[in-house]
Scaffold this active site. Structure first.
Site, mmCIF file in Angstrom:
data_model
loop_
_atom_site.group_PDB
_atom_site.id
_atom_site.type_symbol
_atom_site.label_atom_id
_atom_site.label_comp_id
_atom_site.label_asym_id
_atom_site.label_seq_id
_atom_site.Cartn_x
_atom_site.Cartn_y
_atom_site.Cartn_z
ATOM 1 N N ARG A 104 17.720 -31.023 63.577
ATOM 2 C CA ARG A 104 18.112 -31.588 62.257
ATOM 3 C C ARG A 104 18.084 -33.038 62.111
ATOM 4 O O ARG A 104 18.039 -34.046 63.174
ATOM 5 C CB ARG A 104 19.806 -31.096 62.003
ATOM 6 C CG ARG A 104 20.785 -31.785 62.813
ATOM 7 C CD ARG A 104 22.236 -31.282 62.892
ATOM 8 N NE ARG A 104 22.599 -31.018 61.419
ATOM 9 C CZ ARG A 104 22.612 -29.707 60.995
ATOM 10 N NH1 ARG A 104 22.304 -28.774 61.920
ATOM 11 N NH2 ARG A 104 23.136 -29.700 59.648
ATOM 12 N N ALA B 14 11.625 -33.201 66.818
ATOM 13 C CA ALA B 14 13.031 -34.551 66.883
ATOM 14 C C ALA B 14 13.293 -34.551 65.468
ATOM 15 O O ALA B 14 12.743 -34.038 64.528
ATOM 16 C CB ALA B 14 12.476 -35.566 67.512
ATOM 17 N N HIS B 15 14.530 -35.124 65.051
ATOM 18 C CA HIS B 15 15.117 -35.260 64.079
ATOM 19 C C HIS B 15 14.115 -36.145 63.026
ATOM 20 O O HIS B 15 13.348 -37.271 63.482
ATOM 21 C CB HIS B 15 16.439 -36.083 64.128
ATOM 22 C CG HIS B 15 16.524 -37.275 65.121
ATOM 23 N ND1 HIS B 15 17.789 -37.926 65.261
ATOM 24 C CD2 HIS B 15 15.617 -38.001 66.036
ATOM 25 C CE1 HIS B 15 17.519 -38.989 65.965
ATOM 26 N NE2 HIS B 15 16.330 -38.916 66.446
ATOM 27 N N ASN B 16 14.164 -35.791 61.748
ATOM 28 C CA ASN B 16 13.520 -36.484 60.838
ATOM 29 C C ASN B 16 12.054 -36.400 60.649
ATOM 30 O O ASN B 16 11.356 -37.053 60.050
ATOM 31 C CB ASN B 16 14.060 -38.163 60.525
ATOM 32 C CG ASN B 16 15.528 -38.161 60.197
ATOM 33 O OD1 ASN B 16 16.428 -37.873 60.967
ATOM 34 N ND2 ASN B 16 15.854 -38.093 58.979
#
Lengths: 345, 345, 345
Positions: B219, B240-242
């Protein structure tokens, strides 16, 4: 559980020297052992630990000479290493002793379940599954329609086996491994999107295979992805669709084998190795960790390393030169200067 | 299930040559087919298999000439390849036909569940989940609070979706994939320890995406990690995030994309590729297996390879020289000797 | 849930400028915020967003000057960044608030369960498990015999912990992680097959460790695989048997550490790194993504890169030369021609 020196000597057909009532509840290396531990000494190189260990009991060879005072109780046997290994196995068996069908679990009425099995709570056994004797299916496992398990199969918690897959005898699959998910097959369309190619084959895992945690083995598009007898896969390994892995092959963690590739018997792959699709790897090939094999390997029993992989020695020699490349470049520059000078003489 | 040549000809609007009662229960390639299998011949290159196959039924093109005796029953259709693909899809649909709410499962009273869904035993559907029509949630899946699933979504056994994530229509997620776990964000403190940066964003998976087994998509810290429409991720991939992954992008197994990186549409990443964080990768970029991309790629439609990645051709040429580096070093040494000799003339 | 500017100002001990009834239900970056979002401005570099943001409420520093009209309601506080972080944490806590023992779950009568725990449906807690206070065990987790969990431990859905493992306080383990599966230990036999070496040790995870999704940590053969205090592991990481990872160490996704290797404190490993077995890595070592470390690192606090890994600067310099190797080879060839010419003069 606790065992006394006397109990253990009886099991191992050995003789006690020291307190026969010394008690242990765990097994440990002689140099790390704490009070309450059982250890062993087989290699004379480690004899000094016999006099300093905190182990409560140590198993030694019949012919072991003592050259100092020992606080642990000793058990003398014919072969200390074999005796200890036997205890390790028994300890492990004891630790993993599970039996019966726990509730709530889901077993489809059409499933055929063998004798003396363990089915944990929250395990799911689908339609037409055939499961042999002495199998253990831990909690949260999912066995899809029409899967066959042989005898003495252990599925640790959270293993998923998709439909139609076939698993042989004495197979051990660790938690989170996924057997038989769809191969990665998509046909590009003219508008840039992809259409899924149905993956209707299966995975066949032969006898005596062990598969590590969170490893993924995809089903074949048609036909079978096959892991032959006696092969051992570590954790987080990826085996793509229609791959065939030979017998007694060892694949370390995080390695991936791409689609339709065939490994012959007795191959050893290090960790984080990648093998491209549609090639064949000869018997007894050894590939070093992090290598990338992009071409068929035809000669048997060779060692390879690097990405792209070269014969092991060549890769080692190239690596050495790579580490001094900046220096080599300077030497060439220096030569160019001198040459210019010489030409202008 | 068994089907006869007559049944299949009827489904495909074809005509039977040979025994209309020949029966099959599986699909196979013409060169691997056994008795009881259905196969097809579309590519004239493989015509010889038509005369040697063990298949019980073979689908062929209307205009296929026969130059020898055939034991299989034949079904003639307009386009043998399309007809066979249609059968593959129908077979797959049949194999994956599941319906109803099995017990025990956990469905929070506030969850909104569409029509014609399958919820397997031991599946968990939390508070405020919205699930569209024709979804299949297999056993041992976990769908957290406030997750939205579109229509025709399939979650194979053991998929976990963390809270607030949004999954579009026709999405397929294979077993063990984890959607929406916390991004890897920690702020170093002066004493060497780390404090966790709360990860309160979500993951958005658009329509027609397929996600492989044991793949992990984190997330966003804030905002969303996004997988755009039509993209396909293989097994054991790490997003991974973003991160934002463009449309119709294909990512092979064991590849990782680090935080906040953006892939434009139609990118293709081979297996075991690594992309560093905070960069952008241009539309149509192709990256070879095991490559490492550490800089933005701005030019569209280029091929890259190596770690660190170079333009494909450059990497190939460098690799060739790497393999003969020891020899190159010797040549430089030789030159140095000669030069010294020349200078001393 | 919705909160008004007035509510939030009260929580943060701040003052409202603008509509005190402006309401928000989510948190967002100021440049991405939509209507209904709360954001913050701490860095003067981003001041322009204050005048263009769609956020309904923005938290700013007491001393923030306004140089234009603002549509959002403002909340002035001493330190806008700290105030926002506090809200992030509270939001996260709220989102993850779970309590009670859901049914059906499996808790062995011999298990000791602390106060204020959450045990989700389909979670399995075995014999002799000891679980501290305020633990959360989400659905589909499996905790094997004799496992100990400290206080404030969170196991997200689908975590498996094998028998005898010990987990400290404030540990967070994300979905699909496997703790304590068997180490990859097999003894080759003379007939080419392998016999399994029983893996009877355990895994010890100390306080304040966080472990990512689908990461695997194998139990020791004997003794313990140890993850020391404050260490953070990303997703899909592989930690082999008998490895010891120091305190406050950070390991990015898809990295693997082979058996019996020891990392000292404060090490940082990038993604897809491989560390061979049986070596020691000095305190404060940093290893770049995709590197392969095959030798012990004895000097503290150094940076390494490449496969095989070289000191960071050396690797960078070698990489530059690798990229122009074909050219270097041509230069050598050119020199050889000239030399031949010069010699023949």
């Amino acid at each position: 559980m606790q065992f006394t020196a006397k109990d253990i000597a009886f099991m191992l057909n050995g003789t006690v020297e020291g307190d026969p009532l010394a008690a242990v509840s765990q097994l440990a290396k002689i140099e790390e052992a704490q009070n309450g531990s059982l250890s062993f000494l087989a290699n004379p190189k480690y004899e000094q630990y016999l006099y300093t260990t905190n182990a409560s009991i140590v198993i030694i060879n019949n012919d072991q000479q003592l050259t100092g005072p020992v606080t642990a109780s000793l058990i003398r046997v014919e072969n200390a290493y074999s005796a200890f290994t036997l205890l390790l196995e028994q300890y492990n068996t004891l630790k993993l002793r599970k039996a019966g069908i726990e509730q709530p679990s889901f077993i489809h009425p059409s499933a055929q379940i063998g004798q003396d099995v363990y089915v944990g709570a929250f395990a799911y056994i689908s339609q037409d599954v055939k499961m042999g004797n002495n199998c253990k299916v831990y909690p949260n496992c999912y066995i899809a329609d029409n899967v066959t398990l042989g005898n003495n199969v252990t599925l640790f918690p959270g293993v998923t086996v998709y439909f139609d897959c076939v698993i042989g005898n004495n197979v051990i699959i660790h938690s989170g491994a996924i057997i038989g998910s769809d191969g990665f097959g998509f046909a590009p369309k003219t508008d840039g999107t992809f259409s899924k190619i149905p993956q209707i084959g299966n995975v066949i895992i032969e006898d005596d295979v062990e598969i590590g945690s969170n490893t993924t083995i995809d089903r074949a598009t048609m036909g079978s992805t096959v892991i032959h007898k006696g092969t051992k896969l570590d954790n987080l390994v990826q085996i793509a669709h229609n791959v065939e892995i030979g017998e007694n092959t060892v694949i370390a963690a995080q390695t991936g084998v791409a689609g339709s590739t065939k490994l012959e018997n007795n191959v050893m792959l290090g960790g984080q190795v990648g093998i491209v699709g549609h090639i064949s790897i000869a018997k007894g090939t050894q590939v070093q960790a992090q290598s990338g094999v992009s071409r068929p390997i035809k000669q048997e029993g060779q060692k390879w390393a690097g990405s792209p992989a070269l014969p092991y020695g060549n890769n080692m020699r190239s690596n050495v030169v790579v580490s001094r490349l900046p220096e080599l470049e300077k030497r060439v520059l220096e030569l160019e200067k001198i040459i210019t000078e010489l030409r202008n003489r």
